[in-house]
Scaffold this active site. Structure first.
Site, PDB file in Angstrom:
ATOM      1  N   HIS A  62      17.167  18.965  -7.782  1.00 58.31           N
ATOM      2  CA  HIS A  62      16.929  17.726  -8.809  1.00 58.31           C
ATOM      3  C   HIS A  62      18.267  17.520  -9.485  1.00 58.31           C
ATOM      4  CE1 HIS A  62      12.904  20.062  -8.631  1.00 58.31           C
ATOM      5  NE2 HIS A  62      12.290  18.755  -8.775  1.00 58.31           N
ATOM      6  N   ASP A  66      18.827  19.628 -12.161  1.00 57.50           N
ATOM      7  CA  ASP A  66      18.966  20.965 -11.913  1.00 57.50           C
ATOM      8  C   ASP A  66      20.598  21.486 -11.863  1.00 57.50           C
ATOM      9  OD1 ASP A  66      16.177  21.085 -11.514  1.00 57.50           O
ATOM     10  OD2 ASP A  66      16.629  21.037  -9.175  1.00 57.50           O
ATOM     11  N   GLU A 121       4.204  21.683   1.062  1.00 60.45           N
ATOM     12  CA  GLU A 121       4.226  22.769   0.492  1.00 60.45           C
ATOM     13  C   GLU A 121       2.953  23.576   0.418  1.00 60.45           C
ATOM     14  OE1 GLU A 121       6.518  22.716  -3.405  1.00 60.45           O
ATOM     15  OE2 GLU A 121       5.084  24.088  -4.336  1.00 60.45           O
ATOM     16  N   HIS A 153       0.537  23.598  -2.734  1.00 61.02           N
ATOM     17  CA  HIS A 153       0.327  22.368  -3.280  1.00 61.02           C
ATOM     18  C   HIS A 153      -1.108  22.242  -2.227  1.00 61.02           C
ATOM     19  CE1 HIS A 153       4.095  20.614  -4.571  1.00 61.02           C
ATOM     20  NE2 HIS A 153       3.544  21.566  -5.263  1.00 61.02           N
ATOM     21  N   ASP A 184      -0.307  25.974  -9.709  1.00 66.22           N
ATOM     22  CA  ASP A 184       0.766  26.205  -8.869  1.00 66.22           C
ATOM     23  C   ASP A 184       1.683  27.217  -9.030  1.00 66.22           C
ATOM     24  OD1 ASP A 184       2.367  25.261  -6.871  1.00 66.22           O
ATOM     25  OD2 ASP A 184       3.482  23.629  -7.909  1.00 66.22           O
ATOM     26  N   ASP A 242       3.791  29.040  -7.480  1.00 69.11           N
ATOM     27  CA  ASP A 242       4.889  29.078  -6.582  1.00 69.11           C
ATOM     28  C   ASP A 242       5.655  30.531  -6.312  1.00 69.11           C
ATOM     29  OD1 ASP A 242       5.240  26.453  -6.311  1.00 69.11           O
ATOM     30  OD2 ASP A 242       6.432  26.300  -8.309  1.00 69.11           O
ATOM     31  N   ASP A 262      10.787  26.965  -2.366  1.00 72.95           N
ATOM     32  CA  ASP A 262      10.355  26.240  -3.714  1.00 72.95           C
ATOM     33  C   ASP A 262       9.463  27.540  -4.406  1.00 72.95           C
ATOM     34  OD1 ASP A 262       9.642  24.866  -6.045  1.00 72.95           O
ATOM     35  OD2 ASP A 262       8.872  23.219  -4.796  1.00 72.95           O
TER      36      ASP A 262
HETATM   37  C1  XUL Z   1       6.301  20.994  -7.937  1.00 72.64           C
HETATM   38  C2  XUL Z   1       7.423  20.952  -6.784  1.00 72.64           C
HETATM   39  C3  XUL Z   1       8.836  20.473  -6.887  1.00 72.64           C
HETATM   40  C4  XUL Z   1       9.076  19.721  -5.817  1.00 72.64           C
HETATM   41  C5  XUL Z   1      10.420  19.006  -6.185  1.00 72.64           C
HETATM   42  O1  XUL Z   1       5.272  21.287  -7.917  1.00 72.64           O
HETATM   43  O2  XUL Z   1       6.845  21.504  -5.868  1.00 72.64           O
HETATM   44  O3  XUL Z   1       9.396  21.347  -7.443  1.00 72.64           O
HETATM   45  O4  XUL Z   1       9.178  20.429  -4.914  1.00 72.64           O
HETATM   46  O5  XUL Z   1      10.326  17.888  -7.070  1.00 72.64           O
HETATM   47 CO    CO Z   2       7.882  21.719  -3.995  1.00 71.22          CO
END
Ligand code: XUL
Ligand code: CO
Length: 439
Positions: free
Chosen positions: A100, A103, A267, A270, A306, A308, A337
């Site tokens: 991003h 970042d 993702e 998600h 989430d 991650d 991610d």
């Molecule tokens: C948030 C997510 C983000 C995107 C990029 O859930 O996955 O990190 O990948 O903005």
């Molecule tokens: Co993501």
């Protein structure tokens, strides 16, 4: 050059290895399904999690040290992160990174200062890319952290906020193009709503599409040849997010004429938040011709958010790679991610997390290739629908000749129709186990 990680380069040592800092399955030059593993699996490091996330959560401060010897929030720190990041990627043989805008540099109050910082850091990163051959998978603009985005970016009620978002997208695209990124992502972080009592849903969706069209127009004019991506997510941070899942995002792109320029970045965590499996989302993206890239991570079945996590679920990775191989690969790649769990706070843990993720996907690739070569799943599915190919009534349906009237005449002649044939789910599930674990 300063060394940030006292970890040696991570090598492939084979499946019987016990070294926690070696790959046991990811063997970059091994050929699977006609291509080297490293070609099937363009792995990427997520700048935000790996170089930024320090374990801060709702209940406590960070535990991991991501200062890399500099004061956080400074350009010296931004450069140290880049130095550390490139050392990390080189040591792990990771070919790509994702970022991003914020970042890469600390965000200033006015966008001009942030833009100047982005110019400086992207020059710095470009030099490192040239030296190492490491490339950019995709870039994006963070349009969810700053308080100005509390009501969304493209979907904000405020035209000033929309304009600020547009400026951020423009600059993030400039940096992505400068770094040769393969893609540009829109994750609709706060593009959603909390209550219909204060929200014009139709207007907000149209405005998101307006912002995306502006991005396509600008990006193509500026020479961006890659794919734009929507990254679907159903909720978190908002209660309702407009890009709920792959089907919703694909329909949105078609509704607003964005489907020629956009694909999806799927993702895993998600997908499960949307009540789907990872492979379901990949399949829906693929049948829409929109399976572009993957955010490789996993959630926790016991937690509804989430998380991650780094992927360790080989079964899920197998089903993912099955979809990817059937899709003929990705135009994007596999972006981890993912972040270490809060108690795994050492720099060595960062390496171990990537080793876990890369080995998991290598196993997924090997297994998916075995499933496809075995052929029993494909054969069963082909047979399951064969009545449409092999019978006059089936052929009449597929050719478009059938009508409700013609099918009624046919159905009336059938009397009591046969059952459609067993789905044989349990048999097929055992086939998968046999292929994965049998000799
Ligand atoms: C948030 C997510 C983000 C995107 C990029 O859930 O996955 O990190 O990948 O903005
Ligand atoms: Co993501």
């Amino acid at each position: 050059m300063k060394e940030y990680f006292s970890v040696p380069c991570v090598e492939y040592e084979g499946p019987s290895g016990k070294n926690p800092l070696a790959f046991h399955f990811y063997d970059p030059d091994r050929v699977v399904a006609g291509k080297k593993m490293k070609e099937h699996l363009p792995f990427a490091m997520a700048w935000w999690h790996n170089l930024g996330a320090n374990g801060t959560d709702m209940f406590g401060r960070g535990v991991a040290d991501k200062s890399f010897g500099e004061k956080e929030g400074t350009m010296a720190h931004a450069k140290a992160k880049a130095d550390a990041g490139f050392e990390f990627m080189e040591k792990l043989n990771i070919g790509y990174f994702c970022f991003h805008d914020v970042d890469l540099v600390p965000e200033a109050d006015d966008i001009k200062t942030t833009e100047a910082r982005l110019d400086e850091i992207s020059d710095y990163i470009l030099e490192k890319m040239d030296k190492t051959g490491i490339r950019c998978l995709w870039g994006t603009a963070n349009m969810f952290s700053n308080p100005r985005y509390c009501n969304g970016a493209g979907s904000s009620n405020s035209a000033d906020v929309f304009a600020f978002a547009a400026a951020q997208v423009k600059k993030a695209l400039d940096v992505t193009i400068k770094l040769g990124g393969r893609g540009y992502v829109f994750w609709g972080g706060r593009e959603g709503y909390e209550t219909l009592l204060n929200t014009d849903v139709k207007f907000e969706r149209e405005n998101i599409a307006r912002l995306m069209h502006m991005a396509v127009d600008y990006g193509r004019k500026a020479g961006f040849k890659g794919d734009f991506y929507i990254e679907p997510k159903p909720k978190e941070p908002m209660k309702h997010q407009y890009d709920f899942d792959a089907a919703t995002a694909a329909a949105f792109l078609k509704e607003f004429g964005l489907d020629r320029d956009f694909k999806l970045n799927i993702e895993a965590n998600h997908a499960t938040l949307a009540g789907h499996t990872f492979e379901h989302e990949l399949r829906i993206a693929a049948i829409n011709g929109m399976l572009g890239s993957i955010d490789a991570n996993q959630g926790d079945a016991l937690l509804g958010w989430d998380t991650d996590e780094f992927p360790c679920d080989v079964y899920s990775a197998t089903m993912c790679m099955y979809e990817v191989l059937k899709n003929g690969g990705l135009t994007g790649g596999f972006n981890f991610d993912a972040k270490n769990r809060r108690p795994s706070y050492t720099h060595e843990d960062m390496f171990k997390a990537f080793i876990l993720g890369m080995d998991t996907f290598a196993l997924g690739l090997i297994n998916a290739d075995k499933l496809i070569s075995d052929g029993r799943l494909d054969k069963f599915i082909a047979e399951r629908y064969s009545s449409y190919r092999d019978t006059p009534v089936g052929k009449s349906i597929l050719s478009g000749k059938a009508t409700l009237e013609s099918l009624t005449t046919y159905a009336e002649g059938l009397g009591k129709p046969e059952l459609p044939g067993s789905g044989r789910q349990e048999e097929l599930q055992r086939v998968v186990n046999d292929v994965l674990f049998g000799k």
